[in-house]
Structure formats: C-alpha cells, structure tokens
Write a protein that holds these residues in place. Sequence first.
Motif, short mmCIF file in Angstrom:
data_model
loop_
_atom_site.label_atom_id
_atom_site.label_comp_id
_atom_site.label_asym_id
_atom_site.label_seq_id
_atom_site.Cartn_x
_atom_site.Cartn_y
_atom_site.Cartn_z
N GLU A 33 0.84 -1.20 0.00
CA GLU A 33 0.00 0.00 0.00
C GLU A 33 0.87 1.24 0.00
O GLU A 33 2.00 1.21 0.50
CB GLU A 33 -0.89 0.04 1.25
N TYR A 34 0.34 2.31 -0.55
CA TYR A 34 1.02 3.60 -0.49
C TYR A 34 -0.03 4.70 -0.56
O TYR A 34 -1.19 4.46 -0.92
CB TYR A 34 2.04 3.74 -1.63
N MET A 35 0.37 5.91 -0.21
CA MET A 35 -0.50 7.08 -0.30
C MET A 35 -0.11 7.86 -1.55
O MET A 35 1.07 8.19 -1.72
CB MET A 35 -0.34 7.97 0.93
N ASP A 36 -1.06 8.13 -2.42
CA ASP A 36 -0.74 8.90 -3.62
C ASP A 36 -0.66 10.39 -3.28
O ASP A 36 -0.83 10.79 -2.12
CB ASP A 36 -1.73 8.59 -4.74
N LYS A 37 -0.42 11.19 -4.30
CA LYS A 37 -0.21 12.63 -4.05
C LYS A 37 -1.47 13.33 -3.55
O LYS A 37 -1.40 14.40 -2.97
CB LYS A 37 0.32 13.31 -5.31
N GLN A 86 -3.32 12.00 -1.24
CA GLN A 86 -3.53 11.38 0.07
C GLN A 86 -4.62 10.31 0.05
O GLN A 86 -5.35 10.13 1.02
CB GLN A 86 -3.84 12.43 1.13
N VAL A 87 -4.70 9.59 -1.07
CA VAL A 87 -5.61 8.45 -1.20
C VAL A 87 -4.79 7.18 -1.09
O VAL A 87 -3.76 7.04 -1.75
CB VAL A 87 -6.36 8.49 -2.55
N ARG A 88 -5.24 6.26 -0.24
CA ARG A 88 -4.52 4.99 -0.05
C ARG A 88 -4.73 4.11 -1.29
O ARG A 88 -5.86 3.85 -1.71
CB ARG A 88 -5.03 4.27 1.19
N ARG A 89 -3.64 3.66 -1.87
CA ARG A 89 -3.67 2.79 -3.05
C ARG A 89 -3.04 1.45 -2.71
O ARG A 89 -2.10 1.39 -1.92
CB ARG A 89 -2.88 3.42 -4.21
N GLN A 90 -3.54 0.40 -3.33
CA GLN A 90 -2.98 -0.93 -3.15
C GLN A 90 -2.25 -1.35 -4.42
O GLN A 90 -2.68 -1.00 -5.52
CB GLN A 90 -4.07 -1.94 -2.82
N THR A 91 -1.17 -2.06 -4.25
CA THR A 91 -0.39 -2.52 -5.40
C THR A 91 -0.15 -4.03 -5.31
O THR A 91 -0.10 -4.60 -4.21
CB THR A 91 0.99 -1.82 -5.46
N THR A 92 -0.03 -4.61 -6.46
CA THR A 92 0.39 -6.02 -6.56
C THR A 92 1.62 -6.04 -7.44
O THR A 92 1.62 -5.49 -8.53
CB THR A 92 -0.72 -6.88 -7.19
N THR A 93 2.68 -6.65 -6.95
CA THR A 93 3.96 -6.71 -7.66
C THR A 93 4.43 -8.14 -7.74
O THR A 93 4.24 -8.90 -6.79
CB THR A 93 5.01 -5.85 -6.94
#
Length: 147
Positions: free
Chosen positions: A117-121, A123-130
Amino acid sequence: MLRSASMQMFRQVVRYSSTDANFTLEKSINRVQLLGRVGQDPVMRQVEGRNPVTIFSLATNEMWRTADGETTSTGEINQKTSWHRVSVFRPGLRDMAYQYIKRGSRVLVEGKLDYGEYMDKNQVRRQTTTIIADNILFLSDNDREST
C-alpha cells in the motif's frame, strides 16, 4: 502400509513442529509464472540506503471464443490484456534485466506475489500487486528485437 508411510513422510515435509505443542508451522507456496511481452523499457531505481531494483511492466493476454449456439469452433474471438508490475532485486538478474530487456521483448518471469500500500499525491490509499522476479527467461525473436 505404503500409503500410510508416504502420508507420514509427506506430513513431515509439509509441517515443521516446534517445541511448543500448540504451534505448528506449515509450508506454503507463493509462486507465479508469467509469459508475455514487456510494455516499457525497464527502469532502475534506488532509494537511499537500500539496494537498487529494476522495474518493468509485463502484458499477458487471455483469449476466448464466444460460443455461437452449441458449436465452439465458431464465434467471435475476445481478448483481455492484463498488466503486471515486475520488480527484480537479485543483483545479477537485476542488472541483466535492465541491460537486455526492451519494450516488446517476450519473457517468462518466475517469482512470487507481493502486495503493498502507499499514499498517492492526493492522500488516497492505493494498493499494489507486484511480482518479485526470481528468474527471467529471455524468449524474444529477432524480428521483435529489431523494431
């Protein structure tokens, strides 16, 4: 007799028992194999104090035919493209991927799934799959590499 012996051996391979009677660790599998084409030239990034990582995107296609009545050989062919983010941390593999993989290259990536997870510019929490690559097979034909 043979079946119970093989089951007992299988249980020993799959489970690790600790000294605590209530605690048993079980092996699990997190493996991914993707065969597709690279969507962009790889980039190498390094955060201060951490090892560098090579990152690229990989497209995989799923194709199916819509059934027209009862015959499956006729009908419209549909295709769905899925994009995957691939990260390469292993030093030798990371450098080879950065140097030799190009946009359009056909590769087979073996690795494991990683979620984050990370916060975009905004300030919305985003989930990632890598996909964390353990191995990459370079499969490109010469026609694609020359373009």
